[in-house]
Design a protein around this motif. Structure first.
Motif, mmCIF file in Angstrom:
data_model
loop_
_atom_site.group_PDB
_atom_site.id
_atom_site.type_symbol
_atom_site.label_atom_id
_atom_site.label_comp_id
_atom_site.label_asym_id
_atom_site.label_seq_id
_atom_site.Cartn_x
_atom_site.Cartn_y
_atom_site.Cartn_z
ATOM 1 N N LEU A 181 21.014 100.534 -41.216
ATOM 2 C CA LEU A 181 20.454 100.205 -39.909
ATOM 3 C C LEU A 181 21.437 99.384 -39.071
ATOM 4 O O LEU A 181 21.900 98.336 -39.507
ATOM 5 N N GLN A 182 21.776 99.893 -37.884
ATOM 6 C CA GLN A 182 22.561 99.170 -36.883
ATOM 7 C C GLN A 182 23.924 98.695 -37.392
ATOM 8 O O GLN A 182 24.472 97.710 -36.890
ATOM 9 N N THR A 183 24.489 99.426 -38.335
ATOM 10 C CA THR A 183 25.765 98.998 -38.912
ATOM 11 C C THR A 183 26.843 98.795 -37.856
ATOM 12 O O THR A 183 27.573 97.806 -37.875
ATOM 13 N N PHE A 184 26.963 99.728 -36.918
ATOM 14 C CA PHE A 184 28.008 99.659 -35.896
ATOM 15 C C PHE A 184 27.427 99.511 -34.486
ATOM 16 O O PHE A 184 28.105 99.830 -33.502
ATOM 17 N N LEU A 185 26.218 99.042 -34.383
ATOM 18 C CA LEU A 185 25.587 98.889 -33.076
ATOM 19 C C LEU A 185 26.462 98.057 -32.136
ATOM 20 O O LEU A 185 26.973 97.003 -32.507
ATOM 21 N N ASN A 186 26.651 98.563 -30.906
ATOM 22 C CA ASN A 186 27.413 97.874 -29.866
ATOM 23 C C ASN A 186 28.885 97.670 -30.216
ATOM 24 O O ASN A 186 29.521 96.745 -29.711
ATOM 25 N N CYS A 187 29.428 98.555 -31.059
ATOM 26 C CA CYS A 187 30.885 98.580 -31.266
ATOM 27 C C CYS A 187 31.452 99.526 -30.212
ATOM 28 O O CYS A 187 31.824 100.669 -30.506
ATOM 29 N N ASN A 188 31.486 99.057 -28.983
ATOM 30 C CA ASN A 188 31.728 99.967 -27.878
ATOM 31 C C ASN A 188 33.190 100.301 -27.633
ATOM 32 O O ASN A 188 33.510 100.994 -26.662
ATOM 33 N N SER A 189 34.094 99.845 -28.499
ATOM 34 C CA SER A 189 35.494 100.271 -28.431
ATOM 35 C C SER A 189 35.829 101.292 -29.508
ATOM 36 O O SER A 189 36.935 101.853 -29.511
ATOM 37 N N LEU A 190 34.892 101.528 -30.415
ATOM 38 C CA LEU A 190 35.124 102.463 -31.515
ATOM 39 C C LEU A 190 35.218 103.887 -30.969
ATOM 40 O O LEU A 190 34.306 104.359 -30.283
ATOM 41 N N LYS A 191 36.324 104.560 -31.268
ATOM 42 C CA LYS A 191 36.551 105.901 -30.728
ATOM 43 C C LYS A 191 36.309 107.001 -31.753
ATOM 44 O O LYS A 191 35.736 108.044 -31.437
ATOM 45 N N THR A 192 36.770 106.785 -32.962
ATOM 46 C CA THR A 192 36.581 107.785 -34.014
ATOM 47 C C THR A 192 36.175 107.089 -35.300
ATOM 48 O O THR A 192 36.527 105.932 -35.527
ATOM 49 N N ILE A 193 35.449 107.788 -36.128
ATOM 50 C CA ILE A 193 35.104 107.257 -37.440
ATOM 51 C C ILE A 193 35.063 108.396 -38.446
ATOM 52 O O ILE A 193 34.624 109.499 -38.130
ATOM 53 N N ILE A 194 35.605 108.130 -39.631
ATOM 54 C CA ILE A 194 35.627 109.113 -40.711
ATOM 55 C C ILE A 194 34.696 108.630 -41.817
ATOM 56 O O ILE A 194 34.845 107.518 -42.325
ATOM 57 N N LEU A 195 33.724 109.459 -42.163
ATOM 58 C CA LEU A 195 32.763 109.129 -43.210
ATOM 59 C C LEU A 195 33.065 109.952 -44.456
ATOM 60 O O LEU A 195 33.466 111.112 -44.355
ATOM 61 N N PRO A 196 32.871 109.366 -45.631
ATOM 62 C CA PRO A 196 33.127 110.123 -46.857
ATOM 63 C C PRO A 196 32.086 111.200 -47.096
ATOM 64 O O PRO A 196 30.956 111.125 -46.590
ATOM 65 N N ALA A 197 32.457 112.201 -47.882
ATOM 66 C CA ALA A 197 31.579 113.353 -48.133
ATOM 67 C C ALA A 197 30.312 112.962 -48.889
ATOM 68 O O ALA A 197 29.317 113.695 -48.850
ATOM 69 N N LYS A 198 30.327 111.807 -49.564
ATOM 70 C CA LYS A 198 29.176 111.395 -50.364
ATOM 71 C C LYS A 198 28.069 110.738 -49.540
ATOM 72 O O LYS A 198 27.022 110.375 -50.086
ATOM 73 N N ILE A 199 28.290 110.576 -48.240
ATOM 74 C CA ILE A 199 27.259 109.983 -47.385
ATOM 75 C C ILE A 199 25.990 110.838 -47.433
ATOM 76 O O ILE A 199 26.012 112.038 -47.184
ATOM 77 N N THR A 200 24.875 110.198 -47.775
ATOM 78 C CA THR A 200 23.581 110.887 -47.826
ATOM 79 C C THR A 200 22.569 110.284 -46.864
ATOM 80 O O THR A 200 21.481 110.823 -46.695
ATOM 81 N N GLN A 201 22.933 109.171 -46.222
ATOM 82 C CA GLN A 201 21.964 108.465 -45.390
ATOM 83 C C GLN A 201 22.665 107.808 -44.206
ATOM 84 O O GLN A 201 23.657 107.096 -44.376
ATOM 85 N N ILE A 202 22.185 108.070 -42.991
ATOM 86 C CA ILE A 202 22.624 107.367 -41.786
ATOM 87 C C ILE A 202 21.364 106.871 -41.095
ATOM 88 O O ILE A 202 20.556 107.660 -40.616
ATOM 89 N N ASP A 203 21.174 105.566 -41.059
ATOM 90 C CA ASP A 203 19.926 104.974 -40.578
ATOM 91 C C ASP A 203 19.890 104.862 -39.057
ATOM 92 O O ASP A 203 20.899 105.034 -38.359
ATOM 93 N N ASN A 204 18.718 104.517 -38.556
ATOM 94 C CA ASN A 204 18.499 104.354 -37.118
ATOM 95 C C ASN A 204 19.481 103.354 -36.513
ATOM 96 O O ASN A 204 19.737 102.290 -37.088
ATOM 97 N N GLY A 205 20.001 103.705 -35.349
ATOM 98 C CA GLY A 205 20.849 102.791 -34.603
ATOM 99 C C GLY A 205 22.208 102.533 -35.206
ATOM 100 O O GLY A 205 22.907 101.605 -34.776
#
Length: 202
Positions: A154-178
């Motif tokens: 939940l809200q891990t990167f909320l309001n990180c408004n300079s973040l342009k790209t992000i790479i997530l690993p293949a094992k990701i099974t959950q991305i929460d709200n916000g």
């Protein structure tokens, strides 16, 4: 020291915690914007969630060397075994930070509103990133998520408004709200398998 004991005491510049203290509660010093440093004495065995969060001038969290539960590395708070990063002071001036190898947990809100940071390097040993861990890191441009992480909470990167790209690993099974809410400049999220070197971008 109880939960929210000094919550938003914005003019509190100095505090001395006596050796008799064994516990610091949740949000105990949250929002103490004038506090520049804090020393945790040897007797403290429990520090609650977000105890030193949103303290914009806090440049260092120091721990007595004889404390058996916690330690400080360059002003950053860790558990004594070095496996959990508890709090990165929001007032540190460095623009880049490399989390030490061996850390497995980045606790909730640990980098909240650390606006000086533009880059955070996370070691492969990390398997868990807590709720709102990087919330409000408004100048964060680069961050890597290691292969062992399976959830973006939940809200891990909320309001990180300079973040342009992000790479997530293949094992990701959950991305929460916000998780990426108000990341206004985020252009791409890529799922990456390090072993197979397969990219799948949306």
């Amino acid at each position: 020291i109880g939960n929210m004991a000094f919550y938003s005491c914005i003019n509190l510049a100095n505090i001395t915690i006596p050796d008799s203290v064994t516990s610091i509660g949740d949000m105990a010093l949250y929002g103490c914007g004038s506090l520049t440093s804090i020393t945790i004495p040897s007797g403290v065995t429990s520090i609650g969630s977000s105890a030193f969060t949103n303290c914009g001038s806090l440049a260092s969290i120091n721990v007595d060397e004889t404390n058996e539960s916690y330690k400080s590395i360059d002003g950053v708070l860790f558990t004594k075994d070095g496996k959990a990063l508890m709090a990165y002071p929001a007032g540190k001036s460095e623009t880049a930070y490399t989390i030490p190898d061996g850390v497995t947990i980045i606790e909730s809100c640990s980098f909240l509103n650390c606006i000086s940071l533009t880059s955070i390097n996370i070691p492969d040993s990390v398997i868990s990133i807590g709720i709102s861990a990087f919330l409000g890191c408004q100048n964060l441009i680069n961050i890597n998520i290691p292969d062992g992480v399976t959830a973006i909470q939940l809200q891990t990167f909320l309001n990180c408004n300079s973040l342009k790209t992000i790479i997530l690993p293949a094992k990701i099974t959950q991305i929460d709200n916000g998780a990426f809410y108000l990341c206004k400049n985020l252009e791409s999220i890529t799922i990456y398998s390090k072993t197979a070197q397969i990219y799948d971008s949306e």
